[in-house]
Write an enzyme that holds these catalytic residues in place. Structure first.
Site, PDB file in Angstrom:
ATOM      1  N   ILE A   1      43.222  42.383  27.338  1.00 48.69           N
ATOM      2  CA  ILE A   1      44.687  41.913  27.003  1.00 48.69           C
ATOM      3  C   ILE A   1      44.592  40.233  26.718  1.00 48.69           C
ATOM      4  CG2 ILE A   1      46.256  43.158  28.026  1.00 48.69           C
ATOM      5  CD1 ILE A   1      45.983  41.872  30.677  1.00 48.69           C
ATOM      6  N   SER A   2      43.577  39.618  27.130  1.00 47.88           N
ATOM      7  CA  SER A   2      43.558  38.025  26.499  1.00 47.88           C
ATOM      8  C   SER A   2      41.909  37.683  26.656  1.00 47.88           C
ATOM      9  CB  SER A   2      44.439  37.311  27.447  1.00 47.88           C
ATOM     10  OG  SER A   2      44.035  35.998  27.306  1.00 47.88           O
TER      11      SER A   2
ATOM     12  N   GLY B   1      40.571  34.100  26.540  1.00 43.45           N
ATOM     13  CA  GLY B   1      40.765  32.680  26.335  1.00 43.45           C
ATOM     14  C   GLY B   1      39.751  31.847  26.417  1.00 43.45           C
TER      15      GLY B   1
ATOM     16  N   GLU C   1      38.450  30.247  28.698  1.00 42.64           N
ATOM     17  CA  GLU C   1      37.665  30.161  29.961  1.00 42.64           C
ATOM     18  C   GLU C   1      37.590  31.651  30.612  1.00 42.64           C
ATOM     19  OE1 GLU C   1      39.330  25.557  30.524  1.00 42.64           O
ATOM     20  OE2 GLU C   1      40.582  27.343  31.186  1.00 42.64           O
ATOM     21  N   SER C   2      38.361  32.324  30.089  1.00 39.90           N
ATOM     22  CA  SER C   2      38.332  33.640  30.757  1.00 39.90           C
ATOM     23  C   SER C   2      38.831  34.734  29.723  1.00 39.90           C
ATOM     24  CB  SER C   2      39.296  33.670  31.879  1.00 39.90           C
ATOM     25  OG  SER C   2      40.685  33.842  31.535  1.00 39.90           O
TER      26      SER C   2
ATOM     27  N   ASP D   1      48.477  23.206  35.554  1.00 40.25           N
ATOM     28  CA  ASP D   1      48.351  23.628  34.049  1.00 40.25           C
ATOM     29  C   ASP D   1      49.546  24.335  33.890  1.00 40.25           C
ATOM     30  OD1 ASP D   1      47.643  23.958  31.404  1.00 40.25           O
ATOM     31  OD2 ASP D   1      46.388  25.827  32.209  1.00 40.25           O
TER      32      ASP D   1
HETATM   33  P1  ADP Z   1      43.357  31.526  30.981  1.00 41.31           P
HETATM   34  O1  ADP Z   1      42.791  30.475  31.689  1.00 41.31           O
HETATM   35  O2  ADP Z   1      42.501  31.999  29.635  1.00 41.31           O
HETATM   36  O3  ADP Z   1      44.914  30.982  30.193  1.00 41.31           O
HETATM   37  P2  ADP Z   1      45.208  33.051  32.277  1.00 41.31           P
HETATM   38  O4  ADP Z   1      45.360  33.500  33.899  1.00 41.31           O
HETATM   39  O5  ADP Z   1      46.394  32.303  31.888  1.00 41.31           O
HETATM   40  O6  ADP Z   1      43.624  32.513  31.734  1.00 41.31           O
HETATM   41  O7  ADP Z   1      45.219  34.739  31.609  1.00 41.31           O
HETATM   42  C1  ADP Z   1      45.315  34.566  30.142  1.00 41.31           C
HETATM   43  C2  ADP Z   1      46.286  35.537  29.627  1.00 41.31           C
HETATM   44  O8  ADP Z   1      46.242  36.964  30.237  1.00 41.31           O
HETATM   45  C3  ADP Z   1      47.769  35.267  30.321  1.00 41.31           C
HETATM   46  O9  ADP Z   1      48.552  34.541  29.293  1.00 41.31           O
HETATM   47  C4  ADP Z   1      48.756  36.443  30.215  1.00 41.31           C
HETATM   48  O10 ADP Z   1      49.064  36.919  29.065  1.00 41.31           O
HETATM   49  C5  ADP Z   1      47.453  37.629  30.661  1.00 41.31           C
HETATM   50  N1  ADP Z   1      47.416  37.712  32.127  1.00 41.31           N
HETATM   51  C6  ADP Z   1      46.792  37.230  33.165  1.00 41.31           C
HETATM   52  N2  ADP Z   1      46.989  37.634  34.239  1.00 41.31           N
HETATM   53  C7  ADP Z   1      47.820  38.455  34.028  1.00 41.31           C
HETATM   54  C8  ADP Z   1      48.490  39.288  34.979  1.00 41.31           C
HETATM   55  N3  ADP Z   1      48.239  39.649  36.339  1.00 41.31           N
HETATM   56  N4  ADP Z   1      48.987  40.219  34.587  1.00 41.31           N
HETATM   57  C9  ADP Z   1      49.544  40.454  33.154  1.00 41.31           C
HETATM   58  N5  ADP Z   1      49.072  39.731  32.343  1.00 41.31           N
HETATM   59  C10 ADP Z   1      48.101  38.786  32.955  1.00 41.31           C
HETATM   60 MN    MN Z   2      46.614  30.418  30.930  1.00 42.14          MN
END
Ligand code: ADP
Ligand code: MN
Length: 517
Positions: A260-261, A263, A265-266, A406
């Protein structure tokens, strides 16, 4: 400009050359001009292709992502034989190496002369990950039995007198020096026990070794880069895949549907939850799997969050990069748990395995809840979201003893008519040396977002800071405000220096510092 003559072009009046030319000891210059395209020489693409070709031979592509669900119970057992075989091979190799290490230890015992089995290992030392039973390379650098370093020649370049004079070119001295210089090779480069004994390396051997060390270092870096590359492109590296596979195999997750994403770092995946191993723990029907990238590059600039966090201080210096990344995952887990306990809407932790954190999914039917920056809220909802955010920031500070660090419309999701906080791996306690600065930055983001969003009641960043922290900084402009924040942080640090303890709370009005006994 397409083409450049490399050799000198013939003079325009190419008749018989002058007399000196025929006598010229270097002969007649070759006048056929070899021309080649500058574009070819400069082509990064060509260089890249050649490099790729070379790498593919050394490191064949292994992970192929199938269409459809990412990992399911079925596609692991049947359609992905290759992957399964690789996973089994990986486990086998690791077990084999562990056995080898045990035998090596048994044979060598306390003996001064040891036999290394390194060359028989299955996992290339550069590619190995630091599983729990492995010793960190930092630790192996310290050898209590190491002999004193060979003596070096003094500045003037010689010692002794008359026929006993020894210069820096002396074979023995030089050899010893070369041996000592092997220490400067990359830490991963195995130079054996040579440094510890009176070994004399000739210049020729040393230079060959040095060359080899450098090319190995580059090779290793390239392989790593490639593997990390595949983390971004194919979502996860084989080791992470194995971890995910184990979770599905254990029945904890039903299906990992996809990413779903991605980024910096992750990488975050969606999964359907399975059955829990223990009955008291219910696995949410939908999960989010946050895979922290096992490349350090992007994490380097985040050092400041974790290095100064006393909760992790003692451990930081002893760790290797891989473990530091696991620590980010661990931090996110601890912080989410604190938030959960305070009743702040946030993902619920399911399980943490190395650098992979499984939590409840915020969203429905595989569709993640939108970030606050991506939804258009009615003015009523916007106002509601604002007050809720203010409340959560206060709770986070007072009840969880945390600063998000953040916080912005990028890390707030809108789901079920309320705001959910996510992404807390970098969150710190307020007494972190930069904790208040991070809080001020969070306040600025939040205040600006809601003010722009038309919430008339929204406090400005300074008011918000005071409302969240309970401090009463009076400065009416940003610069002075920030200066006061930094002064407070410094006071806290000084207090730590003098008392070995942090203040449990900040106090801005000259009261004697209060701290936990
Ligand atoms: P990063 O450090 O890459 O920003 P995030 O924890 O913000 O990591 O996660 C990146 C994206 O993944 C978020 O912006 C969100 O859209 C999605 N995401 C992360 N955790 C969840 C979750 N528990 N449920 C739904 N979407 C999530
Ligand atoms: Mn984030």
């Amino acid at each position: 400009m397409d083409s450049v003559g490399v050799a000198a072009a013939a003079p325009p009046d190419a008749g018989p050359g002058p007399a000196w030319q025929s006598k010229c000891p270097w002969g007649t210059p070759n006048t056929t001009s070899i021309s080649c395209s500058l574009a070819d020489v400069m082509s990064e693409q060509l260089a890249k292709e050649l490099q790729l070709e070379e790498e593919n031979a050394a490191f064949p592509e292994v992970v192929a992502v199938a269409e459809g669900p990412f990992i399911t119970g079925e596609n692991i057992d049947t359609s992905s034989d290759l992957m399964l075989a690789q996973m089994l091979q990986m486990e086998f190799d690791r077990e084999y190496d562990a056995q080898l290490r045990r035998e090596e230890k048994k044979i060598n015992g306390d003996s001064k002369v040891s036999i290394s089995f390194e060359n028989y290992r299955k996992v290339h030392p550069y590619d190995s990950d630091s599983s729990e039973d492995e010793v960190d390379w930092q630790d192996t650098r310290h050898d209590p039995y190491r002999a004193d370093k060979p003596t070096t020649t003094p500045r003037r370049g010689f010692i002794g007198k008359g026929k006993d004079i020894t210069t820096k070119h002396d074979e023995v001295v030089c050899g010893r020096k070369n041996t000592a210089r092997m220490e400067n090779f990359a830490p991963e480069f195995q130079v054996g026990d040579g440094i510890g004994m009176d070994l004399k390396l000739s210049n020729q051997v040393f230079n060959a070794l040095k060359q080899h060390a450098y090319s190995e270092e580059r090779r290793s870096a390239r392989l790593h880069e490639k593997k990390e590359h595949s983390t971004a492109e194919k979502a996860v590296d084989p080791k992470t895949r194995l971890l995910l596979y184990k979770m599905v195999n254990a029945g904890m997750l039903e299906t990992i549907t996809g990413c779903i994403s991605t980024g910096k770092e992750s990488v975050v995946f969606h999964a359907y939850g399975g059955k829990s191993a223990t009955e008291d723990k219910v696995i949410p029907p939908e999960c989010a799997i946050k895979v922290f990238k096992t490349t350090l590059n992007e994490f380097k600039n985040r050092d400041k969050y974790i290095k100064d966090d006393y909760r992790f201080k003692d451990r930081f210096s002893k760790l290797n990069p891989r473990k530091i990344i696991r620590m980010w995952a661990e931090k996110e887990m601890h912080n989410l748990t604190r938030m959960q306990n305070a009743g702040i809407p946030c993902p619920q932790v399911v399980i943490l395995k190395k650098h992979v954190l499984v939590m409840s999914f915020i969203g429905k039917d595989q569709i993640p809840a939108p970030k606050l920056k991506d939804v258009t809220l009615s003015s009523e909802d916007m106002k509601k979201a604002y007050y809720q955010t203010l409340n959560m920031m206060q709770q986070l500070y007072k009840e969880c003893n945390l600063v998000h660090a953040d916080l912005s419309e990028y890390n707030m999701l809108w789901h079920d008519g309320k705001v959910w906080l996510i992404d807390v791996s970098q969150s710190v306690e307020p007494t972190h040396p930069h904790g208040l600065e991070f809080l001020f930055r969070d306040c600025r983001n939040v205040a600006q977002f809601f003010q722009k969003g038309g919430v008339a009641e929204a406090l400005n960043e300074r008011e918000l800071f005071n409302a969240v922290s309970g401090l009463s900084i009076t400065a009416d402009n940003e610069v002075d405000f920030q200066a006061e924040i930094e002064a407070l942080e410094k006071m806290n640090e000084d207090h730590v220096q003098n008392h070995g303890k942090k203040l449990s709370t900040f106090s801005s009005d000259g009261d004697p510092p209060i701290y936990d006994e």
